[in-house]
Design a protein around this motif. Structure first.
Motif: not given
Length: 780
Positions: A458-464, A469-471, A504-506
């Motif tokens: 699963s993943a999120f992507i937010q828009m600043n 974008l931050i994934a 941004i991961a983990s």
């Protein structure tokens, strides 16, 4: 009409390349906190013994020592799917190097001094180093309390009151009828050695247990969510109480999947009243007892074939040496064993795979997860069959390779099979039919590697507010380029520019769940989750843009971080102009989400091995080797290697080339040089990089990476993973090319000059002796 892709498919530099090149990337050993304690571990010098007494009195008196922990202080067991391994040895030790006592002190010197003063009294027990001996009914039980261990009984079957912790069975068709139908039957036994993962970065972790009970782990860890789950279950905590953070990792290859050094550090952190505890192991520990090894395997194959080359039946027996604890052994046994019959159309199959405890260093996952071992066996065997019936080895493979609609050994229907396309590309690149001089050999192999299912991502992507974008995803970056490909997929799906995406991961407290960074699954599984999250973002952008521009949503499209009228080249507005919250608008900040799990997965039938969808996708690879053998010295000189991978869709050519070249280099090293050597006490004797032979850049031949594309209907833009495929066939290709060059076959890895000379001596009526370190041939 082919859809235009704006980001994927292009040669893209790794997004973290600069940080790594200038030393800005932070690895676990780089992290430091105020009041942090340094840890070390006292390890067993014996392979099998009862612990009679542990005396820590003198160690406690060392200035700066803050905690000393034994197994009885932390009687917890871990490992998925079989919880058989203690944080620290409790009543007995089962291999040389098993952690017995953990010490935390103000500095490393104090910890090491205290460790030298710990006294442990042992009562030795019989040790077993041969898995065949361990399988005997009268063998000493390495885990006499096996029946009490918690396990996932849906994944494997054990043999009660024995050292066989898993027996995998595959039964397809009527194997005896298949042999009766054959015109010829071929038999062979093949061995793969134990070797180390050889990552540049030793294992390291920091653990803090706050007074509230919150456990935080910073670790060189491939699979944070997997590790968080395992720790939470072991400690009896809810998962939200166990946070795992994986910084950059200096290579993993499976050795950093699951709990390795973390349990000893956790054991100490439970006793340090909130002070962080840091444990960084030495290279010697990595080579002898930490992280595990790719375990040794013996494979017996029996194959029936008709004169026209049709394979009628195959029977296989595989013995997997899992070492002292299970780790991933039952799953290695399962996945590797059902791959033992190869990527070939065989109606009648019978496979028995045995995963066996021994008193040796633990076997862990290694890049290709059991397939490298099986490919060596079945592709050497395939060459022997082809030559035995007088067929060209490439044509024999092509005749029998599976295609779309065929079934695997587990009765799973196949789709998007790129094997023949890869084989044909390899044949052309190898100039297969060109003449060659004496002493030169040539070979081509074909392999298939499964990717585990079911497993979700699963993943999120937010828009600043500025439209960037931050994934956020759980895929760990360990050199394979995951941050780059996830950024590419996010940008493509959202209609953004690559430079506007940050991954941004983990971190299990912030990034959404992902099973693991393993099994070549990240591009396929996490890639799909990222694409779905990006598509969600794009849809929200177009909804807000339609309102902002007062135009129908269907008339708009997003690309290059801007919104356009469909088919037009001038943007109507940028992402930044639609990102924020506008007065009177019902639309809030843009956050996209996506999840993925392969559709229609099924469980294994433990009696037959059948499962109609047990694999997310297959990695298809064909590899060719041309080499020369010096019959006076046994030295192999590889002229070149061709490695062809079916990518489905090549998302980033330069990254795929790097994966192929790296995988081939690993495979060359393990095929020709590497082996973990033990003495008769179970101690690893080549315990430094001076003694443990690994290939250097001078030893790696020219490698030509090639990609073919057979899109997978479920892959992100058709892509499959390729990370493990390049490791699978090289050992067999080298062995087959050696046979082609000089007519001798080496069936046990590694393929060393000594083994070649011994084989030549046997053929030529000579004996081989070692004099002052030199191999010498003399007439009998």
């Amino acid at each position: 009409m082919t859809q235009t892709r704006h980001v994927i498919g292009k040669r893209t530099q790794q997004v973290d390349a600069f940080d790594k090149a200038v030393g800005r990337a932070i690895f676990a050993a780089d992290i430091s906190f105020p009041r942090m304690l340094m840890a070390t571990v006292v390890r067993s010098p014996l392979a099998h013994a009862m612990i009679r007494k542990i005396d820590i009195t003198r160690a406690q008196a060392v200035k700066g020592v803050r905690a000393i922990v034994t197994g009885k202080d932390v009687p917890y067991l871990y490992n998925i799917p079989l919880r058989d391994q203690p944080f620290l040895a409790i009543d007995r030790v089962r291999y040389v190097g098993e952690p017995v006592v953990a010490i935390a002190a103000e500095d490393e010197d104090a910890a090491l001094e205290a460790a030298s003063l710990v006294q442990v009294d042992y009562d030795p027990l019989p040790a077993i180093f041969d898995p065949v001996e361990a399988m005997r009914p009268d063998a000493t039980l390495i885990h006499p309390d096996y029946a009490s261990y918690k396990r996932d009984a849906s994944l494997f079957s054990s043999v009660p009151n024995s050292n066989i912790l898993s027996h995998f069975k595959l039964r397809k068709g009527d194997v005896e009828a298949g042999f009766a139908e054959a015109d010829a039957i071929f038999e062979g036994t093949y061995g793969s050695q134990a070797f180390n993962h050889g990552a540049m970065e030793p294992h390291a972790c920091i653990v803090q247990v706050e007074r509230s009970g919150q456990v935080t782990v910073w670790s060189s860890q491939q699979s944070p969510w997997f590790t968080s789950n395992d720790l939470a279950v072991a400690l009896g905590l809810p998962m939200h109480k166990v946070r795992v953070i994986a910084p950059f990792i200096g290579g993993g290859f499976g050795a950093k999947h699951g709990l390795k050094v973390e349990p000893a550090a956790v054991a100490l952190a439970l006793k340090t009243d909130g002070r962080p505890v840091k444990l960084v192991v030495t290279r010697k520990e990595v080579l002898t007892c930490v992280g595990g090894v790719r375990g040794a395997v013996k494979v017996k194959l029996r194959t029936g074939v008709k004169r026209d080359g049709t394979i009628t039946a195959r029977k296989a027996e595989i013995i997997w040496d899992t070492g002292a604890y299970a780790d991933v052994g039952p799953l290695l046994c399962r996945n590797g064993s059902y791959s033992s019959t190869g990527p070939y159309r065989i109606a009648n199959q019978w496979v028995d795979g045995y995963c066996v405890y021994t008193n040796k260093v633990i076997t862990s996952a290694f890049r290709s997860y059991g397939t490298m071992e099986m490919s060596f066996a079945y592709e050497c065997h395939t060459d022997e069959i082809a030559r035995g019936i007088g067929m060209d080895p490439v044509e024999f493979r092509r005749l029998n390779l599976v295609e779309d609609g065929d079934e695997t050994s587990t009765s799973e229907p196949l789709k998007a099979v790129g094997l023949k396309k890869a084989l044909d590309a390899c044949k052309v690149a190898m100039n297969w039919d060109a003449p060659k001089r004496p002493g030169v050999g040539r070979s081509i192999v074909a392999t298939a590697k499964s990717s585990v299912a079911p497993s979700g991502s699963s993943a999120f992507i937010q828009m600043n507010d500025d439209g960037t974008l931050i994934a956020m995803c759980g895929t760990t970056e360990m050199g394979q380029g995951s941050r780059t490909v996830m950024a590419q997929l996010a940008a493509e799906a959202a209609g953004a520019r690559l430079q506007d995406v940050k991954v941004i991961a983990s971190d299990t407290a912030f990034t959404p769940p992902d099973r693991s960074t393993s099994s070549s699954r990240s591009t396929f599984n996490m890639g799909n989750a990222i694409v779905r999250a990006g598509t969600d973002v794009k849809d929200q952008v177009l909804v807000k843009a339609a309102e902002f521009l007062d135009r129908p949503k269907d008339s708009l499209e997003a690309r290059d971080s801007a919104v356009f009228l469909r088919g037009e080249t001038e943007p109507l507005c940028t992402f930044a102009q639609v990102a924020g919250v506008r007065p009177g608008s019902p639309h809030g900040p843009i956050v996209g989400r996506g999840s993925f799990v392969p559709f229609g997965t099924t469980p294994f039938n433990l009696e037959t091995g059948e499962g109609r969808r047990i694999v997310a996708f297959w990695l298809y690879t064909s590899q060719g080797v041309e080499l020369e053998v010096d019959t006076d010295t046994g030295k192999i000189t590889i002229h070149h290697i061709i490695s062809v991978s079916d990518t489905g869709k090549t998302l980033n050519p330069v990254a795929c080339e790097g994966q192929i070249e790296g995988g081939v280099a690993i495979a060359c090293s393990t095929a020709l040089f590497e082996e973990v050597l033990l003495d008769d006490k179970g101690r690893v004797i080549n315990d430094s990089l001076n003694d443990y032979s690994m290939a250097t850049s001078c030893d790696i031949p020219p490698i030509q990476p090639l990609m073919v594309e057979v899109p997978h209907p479920e892959g992100p833009y058709g892509a499959k993973g390729i990370g493990e495929g390049p490791t699978t066939g090289i050992a067999a290709a080298i062995a087959n090319a050696v046979y082609d060059a000089i007519g001798v076959r080496v069936t046990d890895l590694p393929i060393t000059p000594e083994k070649i000379l011994r084989a030549l001596g046997k053929l030529e009526g000579t004996k081989i002796e070692t004099r002052e370190g030199e191999l010498v041939r003399e007439p009998n």
